[in-house]
Write a protein that holds these residues in place. Structure first.
Motif, PDB file in Angstrom:
ATOM      1  N   PRO A 168       0.832  -1.207   0.000  1.00  0.00           N
ATOM      2  CA  PRO A 168       0.000   0.000   0.000  1.00  0.00           C
ATOM      3  C   PRO A 168       0.863   1.252   0.000  1.00  0.00           C
ATOM      4  O   PRO A 168       2.065   1.202   0.264  1.00  0.00           O
ATOM      5  CB  PRO A 168      -0.777  -0.117   1.314  1.00  0.00           C
ATOM      6  CG  PRO A 168       0.158  -0.861   2.223  1.00  0.00           C
ATOM      7  CD  PRO A 168       0.892  -1.835   1.337  1.00  0.00           C
ATOM      8  N   VAL A 169       0.233   2.382  -0.299  1.00  0.00           N
ATOM      9  CA  VAL A 169       0.868   3.695  -0.165  1.00  0.00           C
ATOM     10  C   VAL A 169       0.002   4.499   0.783  1.00  0.00           C
ATOM     11  O   VAL A 169      -1.194   4.681   0.531  1.00  0.00           O
ATOM     12  CB  VAL A 169       0.998   4.409  -1.531  1.00  0.00           C
ATOM     13  CG1 VAL A 169       1.591   5.799  -1.326  1.00  0.00           C
ATOM     14  CG2 VAL A 169       1.854   3.601  -2.495  1.00  0.00           C
ATOM     15  N   GLU A 170       0.591   4.968   1.868  1.00  0.00           N
ATOM     16  CA  GLU A 170      -0.170   5.680   2.881  1.00  0.00           C
ATOM     17  C   GLU A 170      -0.624   7.054   2.377  1.00  0.00           C
ATOM     18  O   GLU A 170      -0.097   7.593   1.404  1.00  0.00           O
ATOM     19  CB  GLU A 170       0.661   5.835   4.154  1.00  0.00           C
ATOM     20  CG  GLU A 170       0.992   4.517   4.855  1.00  0.00           C
ATOM     21  CD  GLU A 170      -0.234   3.816   5.412  1.00  0.00           C
ATOM     22  OE1 GLU A 170      -1.210   4.515   5.747  1.00  0.00           O
ATOM     23  OE2 GLU A 170      -0.211   2.576   5.535  1.00  0.00           O
ATOM     24  N   TRP A 171      -1.603   7.638   3.067  1.00  0.00           N
ATOM     25  CA  TRP A 171      -2.193   8.904   2.654  1.00  0.00           C
ATOM     26  C   TRP A 171      -1.155  10.028   2.664  1.00  0.00           C
ATOM     27  O   TRP A 171      -0.419  10.218   3.640  1.00  0.00           O
ATOM     28  CB  TRP A 171      -3.355   9.260   3.580  1.00  0.00           C
ATOM     29  CG  TRP A 171      -4.500   8.306   3.469  1.00  0.00           C
ATOM     30  CD1 TRP A 171      -4.778   7.264   4.299  1.00  0.00           C
ATOM     31  CD2 TRP A 171      -5.496   8.298   2.449  1.00  0.00           C
ATOM     32  NE1 TRP A 171      -5.893   6.594   3.853  1.00  0.00           N
ATOM     33  CE2 TRP A 171      -6.359   7.207   2.718  1.00  0.00           C
ATOM     34  CE3 TRP A 171      -5.748   9.091   1.330  1.00  0.00           C
ATOM     35  CZ2 TRP A 171      -7.451   6.900   1.926  1.00  0.00           C
ATOM     36  CZ3 TRP A 171      -6.838   8.796   0.524  1.00  0.00           C
ATOM     37  CH2 TRP A 171      -7.683   7.712   0.823  1.00  0.00           C
ATOM     38  N   HIS A 172      -1.132  10.781   1.584  1.00  0.00           N
ATOM     39  CA  HIS A 172      -0.158  11.867   1.451  1.00  0.00           C
ATOM     40  C   HIS A 172      -0.591  12.830   0.354  1.00  0.00           C
ATOM     41  O   HIS A 172      -1.541  12.568  -0.387  1.00  0.00           O
ATOM     42  CB  HIS A 172       1.232  11.301   1.123  1.00  0.00           C
ATOM     43  CG  HIS A 172       1.314  10.695  -0.246  1.00  0.00           C
ATOM     44  ND1 HIS A 172       0.798   9.442  -0.544  1.00  0.00           N
ATOM     45  CD2 HIS A 172       1.832  11.169  -1.412  1.00  0.00           C
ATOM     46  CE1 HIS A 172       1.002   9.173  -1.824  1.00  0.00           C
ATOM     47  NE2 HIS A 172       1.625  10.206  -2.377  1.00  0.00           N
ATOM     48  N   GLN A 173       0.115  13.925   0.256  1.00  0.00           N
ATOM     49  CA  GLN A 173       0.001  14.875  -0.855  1.00  0.00           C
ATOM     50  C   GLN A 173       1.363  14.935  -1.539  1.00  0.00           C
ATOM     51  O   GLN A 173       2.393  15.099  -0.874  1.00  0.00           O
ATOM     52  CB  GLN A 173      -0.386  16.267  -0.349  1.00  0.00           C
ATOM     53  CG  GLN A 173      -1.767  16.359   0.274  1.00  0.00           C
ATOM     54  CD  GLN A 173      -1.922  17.623   1.101  1.00  0.00           C
ATOM     55  OE1 GLN A 173      -1.254  17.793   2.121  1.00  0.00           O
ATOM     56  NE2 GLN A 173      -2.787  18.529   0.662  1.00  0.00           N
ATOM     57  N   ASP A 174       1.394  14.808  -2.850  1.00  0.00           N
ATOM     58  CA  ASP A 174       2.659  14.882  -3.574  1.00  0.00           C
ATOM     59  C   ASP A 174       3.372  16.204  -3.304  1.00  0.00           C
ATOM     60  O   ASP A 174       4.601  16.270  -3.290  1.00  0.00           O
ATOM     61  CB  ASP A 174       2.429  14.731  -5.082  1.00  0.00           C
ATOM     62  CG  ASP A 174       1.883  13.367  -5.466  1.00  0.00           C
ATOM     63  OD1 ASP A 174       2.035  12.412  -4.671  1.00  0.00           O
ATOM     64  OD2 ASP A 174       1.304  13.250  -6.567  1.00  0.00           O
ATOM     65  N   TRP A 175       2.603  17.257  -3.112  1.00  0.00           N
ATOM     66  CA  TRP A 175       3.127  18.600  -2.863  1.00  0.00           C
ATOM     67  C   TRP A 175       4.090  18.616  -1.680  1.00  0.00           C
ATOM     68  O   TRP A 175       5.023  19.429  -1.634  1.00  0.00           O
ATOM     69  CB  TRP A 175       1.948  19.531  -2.611  1.00  0.00           C
ATOM     70  CG  TRP A 175       2.231  20.983  -2.457  1.00  0.00           C
ATOM     71  CD1 TRP A 175       2.063  21.722  -1.319  1.00  0.00           C
ATOM     72  CD2 TRP A 175       2.668  21.907  -3.459  1.00  0.00           C
ATOM     73  NE1 TRP A 175       2.369  23.043  -1.553  1.00  0.00           N
ATOM     74  CE2 TRP A 175       2.741  23.179  -2.873  1.00  0.00           C
ATOM     75  CE3 TRP A 175       2.992  21.776  -4.809  1.00  0.00           C
ATOM     76  CZ2 TRP A 175       3.137  24.314  -3.571  1.00  0.00           C
ATOM     77  CZ3 TRP A 175       3.384  22.909  -5.514  1.00  0.00           C
ATOM     78  CH2 TRP A 175       3.459  24.155  -4.896  1.00  0.00           C
ATOM     79  N   ALA A 176       3.871  17.735  -0.719  1.00  0.00           N
ATOM     80  CA  ALA A 176       4.743  17.689   0.452  1.00  0.00           C
ATOM     81  C   ALA A 176       6.150  17.234   0.084  1.00  0.00           C
ATOM     82  O   ALA A 176       7.122  17.578   0.763  1.00  0.00           O
ATOM     83  CB  ALA A 176       4.156  16.758   1.508  1.00  0.00           C
TER      84      ALA A 176
ATOM     85  N   VAL B 252      -1.933  22.191   3.377  1.00  0.00           N
ATOM     86  CA  VAL B 252      -0.919  21.157   3.246  1.00  0.00           C
ATOM     87  C   VAL B 252      -0.807  20.496   4.615  1.00  0.00           C
ATOM     88  O   VAL B 252      -0.408  21.136   5.596  1.00  0.00           O
ATOM     89  CB  VAL B 252       0.452  21.730   2.831  1.00  0.00           C
ATOM     90  CG1 VAL B 252       1.480  20.608   2.706  1.00  0.00           C
ATOM     91  CG2 VAL B 252       0.329  22.480   1.520  1.00  0.00           C
ATOM     92  N   TRP B 253      -1.189  19.240   4.703  1.00  0.00           N
ATOM     93  CA  TRP B 253      -1.144  18.548   5.990  1.00  0.00           C
ATOM     94  C   TRP B 253       0.297  18.248   6.405  1.00  0.00           C
ATOM     95  O   TRP B 253       1.207  18.175   5.573  1.00  0.00           O
ATOM     96  CB  TRP B 253      -1.946  17.250   5.921  1.00  0.00           C
ATOM     97  CG  TRP B 253      -3.411  17.436   6.094  1.00  0.00           C
ATOM     98  CD1 TRP B 253      -4.099  17.554   7.266  1.00  0.00           C
ATOM     99  CD2 TRP B 253      -4.399  17.529   5.050  1.00  0.00           C
ATOM    100  NE1 TRP B 253      -5.445  17.714   7.020  1.00  0.00           N
ATOM    101  CE2 TRP B 253      -5.664  17.705   5.672  1.00  0.00           C
ATOM    102  CE3 TRP B 253      -4.351  17.483   3.655  1.00  0.00           C
ATOM    103  CZ2 TRP B 253      -6.853  17.819   4.953  1.00  0.00           C
ATOM    104  CZ3 TRP B 253      -5.520  17.612   2.932  1.00  0.00           C
ATOM    105  CH2 TRP B 253      -6.753  17.776   3.582  1.00  0.00           C
TER     106      TRP B 253
END
Length: 289
Positions: free
Chosen positions: A115-123, A160-161
């Motif tokens: 799996p790939v955990e929750w994220h934003q590419d922007w980070a 942005v989290w």
């Protein structure tokens, strides 16, 4: 390839799926190349500049989690992102000047694909403006069973989290307890092989383990408007311009008021997103035993 309504949907939701952009012949060629690459991974038991390996990888039973920068590994992957149908879509979403930021091939093998955990590419790679997106090329038919990418509409226009761990270092993922509502609203990017998703660089997304008996290979390209410059800097100006897909070199970055968190201090586990996220104490998705 896309209508004005599709463009408006992308602007509203931060994600669209375009059906069957690639034809059967191209898909067949890609699968042959991938088979050769996976077979070649039997020669190493460690991550390399080409391979990110699944836990449990052996020479006898090769398991590849990711092919790194596939556009540098085989010409076919470079040709796809520079093809006219793809450029036509990109120009409608980002404008006439385009630059390839990077590429990767995530390989979710049947029954264990990570799996790939929750994220934003922007980070991972903030720029001077956020006219940046990722293309997800479905190389296999994709449905809920084989781990589709999940994207939460509308999050590309939000904050942005925090993607840092308790130690203050970049961790490459968001604490799932802080985004419960957003996770519940996520929608899967599914379709027939050859379809492509386009998601905004700030859109929240992740994907579960592949629990099916079918593979789910996803070829990813990150593309930026040519006047979006990476805030972490440009090491080689000639190489930077060599990644232009359309338009002329730009030395006046366009600056916009967008929220930014830099991925610093760097992650203690360097490499792919899988390595970076593996150091986290908390995860959302189930992993293979």
């Amino acid at each position: 390839m896309i209508s004005e309504k599709d463009v408006q949907t992308y602007q509203r939701d931060g994600v669209i799926v375009v059906p069957e952009v690639l034809g059967a012949d191209t898909l067949s060629q890609i699968r042959s190349v991938i088979a050769e690459l996976v077979a070649g991974s039997a020669k190493t038991l460690e991550h390399t500049d080409v391979y990110d390996l699944e836990p449990g990888h052996t020479a006898e039973s090769p398991r590849v989690r990711r092919i790194k920068t596939p556009h540098k590994v085989h010409q076919l992957f470079d040709e796809i992102v520079r093809s006219e149908p793809v450029l036509e879509i990109l120009k409608k979403l980002l404008g006439p000047g385009l630059r390839l930021h990077g590429s990767k091939l995530n390989m979710k093998s049947a029954q264990y694909g990570s799996p790939v955990e929750w994220h934003q590419d922007w980070a991972f790679y903030p720029h001077t403006n956020d006219d940046v997106l990722a293309i997800g090329v479905l190389l296999d038919d994709c449905d809920l069973a084989n781990g589709p990418m999940l994207v939460t509409p509308g999050t590309h226009n939000r904050e942005v989290w925090n993607h840092h761990g308790d130690d203050g270092c970049f961790a490459g993922l968001i604490d799932p307890d802080t985004i419960k509502d957003e996770i519940e609203r996520a929608v899967p990017c599914m379709g027939k092989a050859g379809s492509m998703s386009f998601h905004h660089v700030r859109a929240l997304h992740g994907s579960a383990m592949n629990t099916s008996d079918r593979p789910r290979n996803l070829l990813l390209y990150e593309v930026a408007a040519s006047d979006a410059w990476p805030l972490m800097g440009v090491k080689d100006f000639d190489e930077f311009n060599g990644r232009l897909l359309s338009g002329d070199p730009v030395i006046a970055p366009r600056m916009t008021n967008v929220p930014v968190r830099l991925p610093l201090p760097p992650a203690k586990r360097q490499g792919s997103i899988y390595e970076t996220q593996s150091a986290a104490k908390k995860s959302y998705f189930t992993r293979a035993a």
